[in-house]
Write a protein that holds these residues in place. Structure first.
Motif, PDB file in Angstrom:
ATOM      1  N   UNK A 195     -10.827  -6.496  -3.379  1.00 46.57           N
ATOM      2  CA  UNK A 195     -11.616  -7.399  -2.537  1.00 46.57           C
ATOM      3  C   UNK A 195     -10.776  -7.756  -1.320  1.00 46.57           C
ATOM      4  N   UNK A 196     -11.349  -7.571  -0.149  1.00 41.59           N
ATOM      5  CA  UNK A 196     -10.635  -7.875   1.095  1.00 41.59           C
ATOM      6  C   UNK A 196     -11.525  -8.717   2.004  1.00 41.59           C
ATOM      7  N   UNK A 197     -10.879  -9.568   2.781  1.00 50.74           N
ATOM      8  CA  UNK A 197     -11.598 -10.408   3.735  1.00 50.74           C
ATOM      9  C   UNK A 197     -10.740 -10.604   4.974  1.00 50.74           C
ATOM     10  N   UNK A 198     -11.355 -10.436   6.131  1.00 48.70           N
ATOM     11  CA  UNK A 198     -10.668 -10.648   7.405  1.00 48.70           C
ATOM     12  C   UNK A 198      -9.394  -9.819   7.520  1.00 48.70           C
ATOM     13  N   UNK A 199      -9.467  -8.583   7.024  1.00 45.23           N
ATOM     14  CA  UNK A 199      -8.344  -7.668   7.167  1.00 45.23           C
ATOM     15  C   UNK A 199      -7.234  -7.849   6.156  1.00 45.23           C
ATOM     16  N   UNK A 200      -7.421  -8.725   5.167  1.00 37.37           N
ATOM     17  CA  UNK A 200      -6.388  -8.953   4.161  1.00 37.37           C
ATOM     18  C   UNK A 200      -6.964  -8.741   2.764  1.00 37.37           C
ATOM     19  N   UNK A 201      -6.197  -8.105   1.905  1.00 38.22           N
ATOM     20  CA  UNK A 201      -6.602  -7.923   0.525  1.00 38.22           C
ATOM     21  C   UNK A 201      -6.383  -9.227  -0.228  1.00 38.22           C
ATOM     22  N   UNK A 202      -7.440  -9.771  -0.799  1.00 38.54           N
ATOM     23  CA  UNK A 202      -7.327 -11.045  -1.517  1.00 38.54           C
ATOM     24  C   UNK A 202      -7.296 -10.834  -3.028  1.00 38.54           C
ATOM     25  N   UNK A 203      -7.725  -9.653  -3.489  1.00 32.80           N
ATOM     26  CA  UNK A 203      -7.645  -9.373  -4.927  1.00 32.80           C
ATOM     27  C   UNK A 203      -7.637  -7.865  -5.143  1.00 32.80           C
ATOM     28  N   UNK A 204      -6.734  -7.405  -5.998  1.00 34.68           N
ATOM     29  CA  UNK A 204      -6.649  -5.981  -6.324  1.00 34.68           C
ATOM     30  C   UNK A 204      -6.024  -5.836  -7.702  1.00 34.68           C
ATOM     31  N   UNK A 205      -6.736  -5.160  -8.605  1.00 35.20           N
ATOM     32  CA  UNK A 205      -6.202  -5.037  -9.951  1.00 35.20           C
ATOM     33  C   UNK A 205      -6.960  -3.968 -10.731  1.00 35.20           C
ATOM     34  N   UNK A 206      -6.274  -3.391 -11.723  1.00 34.81           N
ATOM     35  CA  UNK A 206      -6.906  -2.464 -12.648  1.00 34.81           C
ATOM     36  C   UNK A 206      -7.064  -3.114 -14.009  1.00 34.81           C
ATOM     37  N   UNK A 207      -8.111  -2.735 -14.720  1.00 35.38           N
ATOM     38  CA  UNK A 207      -8.391  -3.289 -16.041  1.00 35.38           C
ATOM     39  C   UNK A 207      -8.716  -2.160 -17.012  1.00 35.38           C
ATOM     40  N   UNK A 208      -8.236  -2.281 -18.227  1.00 33.11           N
ATOM     41  CA  UNK A 208      -8.622  -1.365 -19.280  1.00 33.11           C
ATOM     42  C   UNK A 208      -7.971  -0.002 -19.164  1.00 33.11           C
ATOM     43  N   UNK A 209      -8.516   0.930 -19.931  1.00 31.59           N
ATOM     44  CA  UNK A 209      -7.901   2.247 -20.073  1.00 31.59           C
ATOM     45  C   UNK A 209      -8.410   3.276 -19.069  1.00 31.59           C
ATOM     46  N   UNK A 210      -7.469   3.926 -18.431  1.00 29.90           N
ATOM     47  CA  UNK A 210      -7.761   5.116 -17.635  1.00 29.90           C
ATOM     48  C   UNK A 210      -8.048   6.280 -18.591  1.00 29.90           C
ATOM     49  N   UNK A 211      -7.266   6.368 -19.648  1.00 28.23           N
ATOM     50  CA  UNK A 211      -7.454   7.357 -20.714  1.00 28.23           C
ATOM     51  C   UNK A 211      -6.930   6.720 -21.997  1.00 28.23           C
ATOM     52  N   UNK A 212      -7.839   6.359 -22.899  1.00 30.95           N
ATOM     53  CA  UNK A 212      -7.415   5.619 -24.084  1.00 30.95           C
ATOM     54  C   UNK A 212      -6.587   6.477 -25.032  1.00 30.95           C
ATOM     55  N   UNK A 213      -6.831   7.785 -25.059  1.00 33.44           N
ATOM     56  CA  UNK A 213      -6.050   8.644 -25.956  1.00 33.44           C
ATOM     57  C   UNK A 213      -4.606   8.758 -25.502  1.00 33.44           C
ATOM     58  N   UNK A 214      -4.408   8.773 -24.169  1.00 36.75           N
ATOM     59  CA  UNK A 214      -3.053   8.837 -23.628  1.00 36.75           C
ATOM     60  C   UNK A 214      -2.453   7.454 -23.442  1.00 36.75           C
ATOM     61  N   UNK A 215      -3.292   6.425 -23.668  1.00 38.50           N
ATOM     62  CA  UNK A 215      -2.883   5.020 -23.511  1.00 38.50           C
ATOM     63  C   UNK A 215      -2.438   4.706 -22.082  1.00 38.50           C
ATOM     64  N   UNK A 216      -3.025   5.397 -21.105  1.00 41.48           N
ATOM     65  CA  UNK A 216      -2.763   5.088 -19.695  1.00 41.48           C
ATOM     66  C   UNK A 216      -3.776   4.054 -19.220  1.00 41.48           C
ATOM     67  N   UNK A 217      -3.337   3.149 -18.358  1.00 41.33           N
ATOM     68  CA  UNK A 217      -4.167   2.034 -17.912  1.00 41.33           C
ATOM     69  C   UNK A 217      -4.665   2.248 -16.490  1.00 41.33           C
ATOM     70  N   UNK A 218      -5.831   1.703 -16.199  1.00 38.43           N
ATOM     71  CA  UNK A 218      -6.369   1.761 -14.845  1.00 38.43           C
ATOM     72  C   UNK A 218      -5.523   0.906 -13.906  1.00 38.43           C
ATOM     73  N   UNK A 219      -5.349   1.393 -12.682  1.00 36.31           N
ATOM     74  CA  UNK A 219      -4.600   0.656 -11.669  1.00 36.31           C
ATOM     75  C   UNK A 219      -5.155   0.999 -10.298  1.00 36.31           C
ATOM     76  N   UNK A 220      -4.463   0.599  -9.254  1.00 36.62           N
ATOM     77  CA  UNK A 220      -4.960   0.811  -7.892  1.00 36.62           C
ATOM     78  C   UNK A 220      -5.015   2.273  -7.508  1.00 36.62           C
ATOM     79  N   UNK A 221      -4.243   3.131  -8.185  1.00 44.25           N
ATOM     80  CA  UNK A 221      -4.199   4.554  -7.843  1.00 44.25           C
ATOM     81  C   UNK A 221      -5.172   5.398  -8.660  1.00 44.25           C
TER      82      UNK A 221
END
Length: 444
Positions: free
Chosen positions: A46-72
């Motif tokens: 979430x960004x406002x006026x040219x600034x990021x005010x919130x950025x985050x990953x939640x939960x699993x990117x791949x649950x079998x590999x136990x990798x988590x979601x993130x900004x990338x």
């Protein structure tokens, strides 16, 4: 610098920082509530006026590999692709290589009603071009992808006469992709890379998600991945949705997309403003048009097996909300509306949830079609033991007690009651809008 001006600037920056911190906490509480209910598994910016005010990953990117979601994390964005296709068409208009008034017949003389359907109608879903009844199989059918696509319309009836009505058409956008190829002399994919991705340095976006080899690639799931036995969704080849939904991306790249549009780097702002004007049914050129606190919101959602996406923008206030999820069972637009309420200091509610769990046989009693108004129906279905209602979009009905449910529309929790006759059969559903009770009879 004048001391008074300096003090004002310092105080303003403190005020913005304080407000940003408050917004950050509120958004975090909201998304974490959805995540706890299994209604969010992905990445958000979430960004406002040219600034990021919130950025985050939640939960699993791949649950079998136990990798988590993130900004990338890389996700399929499905129909958010339409914002790119529409903007590329406008770029070609700006370069005088295409006109919004051009007819399809200019490119395909034998296309049904090709002398009536315009580029503008394809952009705004007002062409009447139907979606094919079934997907073509490039491995078994002869000819090019373009030939097979065109052949699918040979004996099809239009949904309505061009320009007279509105109906969402993936086919219309796939056709725009082929027209882009004819105008540019390159593939749709190369044209998007050349005119959009490369100038904005969107280096983590592309098309062949199935063939993507990246440690950041998300696995798509039908439902919230609670264990490594959960079934992964089947990946759809990008050559199916094409210009209607083939792009994959990240929250970072989509923020670059927003910034490029805001600055007029790809298409001039006057032409973009035209894209943000509703033609019919609140749809412009590749954008759905809404408002918040008197400001125009332009947005689009995406839905493909295992993935949901949403991009919402308030151009006048330089606000951007990007939500990407690698689960199917989520209502991202409700989340978007609540984030907008947070940003504009309006009331909102934390997500509705099931207070009781009804049995599959109980849920089946509600299944059917209910007449909202003449010719318009609310379709109630059961999917994975959850009750869903569909009008112009699909929403979950959350059981509070037998026959009483809540629908979370992003602003408030709307109570829905299923009413029965003396024999115990469900005969209608009802809900209250303001002081008016709306009763919707069930189709027999």
């Amino acid at each position: 610098m004048n001391r008074t001006i300096f003090c004002f600037l310092v105080m303003s920056s403190w005020a913005f920082l304080s407000q940003a911190q408050r917004v950050d906490r509120q958004i975090g509480e909201l998304i974490e509530a959805y995540a706890r209910l299994g209604k969010f598994n992905g990445s958000i910016l979430v960004a406002a006026h040219g600034k990021t005010v919130y950025q985050k990953g939640y939960g699993y990117q791949d649950i079998r590999k136990k990798t988590l979601n993130n900004a990338a994390t890389v996700y399929q964005i499905a129909s958010v692709t339409k914002t790119f296709t529409a903007t590329l068409v406008l770029k070609l208009v700006e370069l005088n290589r295409l006109s919004l008034a051009d007819k399809v017949a200019r490119f395909y003389p034998h296309f049904p009603k090709g002398d009536s359907v315009t580029i503008e109608q394809l952009l705004s879903h007002t062409s009447g071009i139907p979606n094919p009844e079934s997907e073509v199989n490039p491995k078994t059918e002869v000819g090019s992808d373009e030939d097979r696509f065109l052949a699918a319309f040979k004996d099809r009836t239009f949904d309505f006469s061009p320009g007279t009505d509105w109906k969402y058409s993936n086919s219309g956008y796939i056709l725009l992709g082929y027209i882009i190829e004819r105008v540019t002399g390159m593939s749709y994919y190369d044209a998007v890379r050349t005119y959009l991705f490369t100038p904005l340095r969107m280096n983590h976006s592309g098309f062949d998600f199935k063939g993507l080899a990246s440690p950041d690639k998300a696995t798509g799931y039908w439902e919230y991945p609670e264990s490594d036995t959960v079934q992964a969704a089947t990946l759809i080849n990008f050559e199916g949705p094409r210009a209607a939904g083939a792009i994959y991306s990240t929250i970072g790249d989509l923020y670059k997309w927003h910034q490029g549009l805001q600055a007029g780097k790809i298409v001039g702002l006057p032409l973009l403003d035209q894209a943000y004007q509703p033609v019919k049914s609140s749809y412009g050129y590749g954008w759905i048009i809404d408002s918040v606190a008197g400001a125009k919101v332009v947005w689009h959602s995406g839905d493909i097996w295992g993935f949901k996406s949403e991009l919402a923008r308030v151009p006048a206030d330089d606000i951007c909300i990007i939500i990407l999820n690698n689960i199917e069972e989520v209502d991202l637009h409700s989340i978007t509306r609540k984030i907008l309420s947070i940003l504009y200091h309006q009331p909102y509610q934390l997500p509705a949830r099931n207070r009781i769990q009804l049995s599959p046989s109980n849920l089946q009693e509600y299944v059917g079609e209910y007449e909202l108004r003449p010719g318009e129906w609310i379709k109630v279905t059961v999917e994975q033991n959850r009750l869903k209602s569909t009008t112009n979009r699909k929403q979950e009905l959350y059981a509070q007690k037998k026959d009483f449910f809540l629908v979370d529309d992003g602003k408030e929790h709307l109570g829905v009651t299923f009413n029965r006759n003396d024999s115990g059969q469900v005969t209608n559903l009802s809900f209250t809008l303001g002081t008016r009770t709306v009763v919707c009879p069930k189709k027999e």
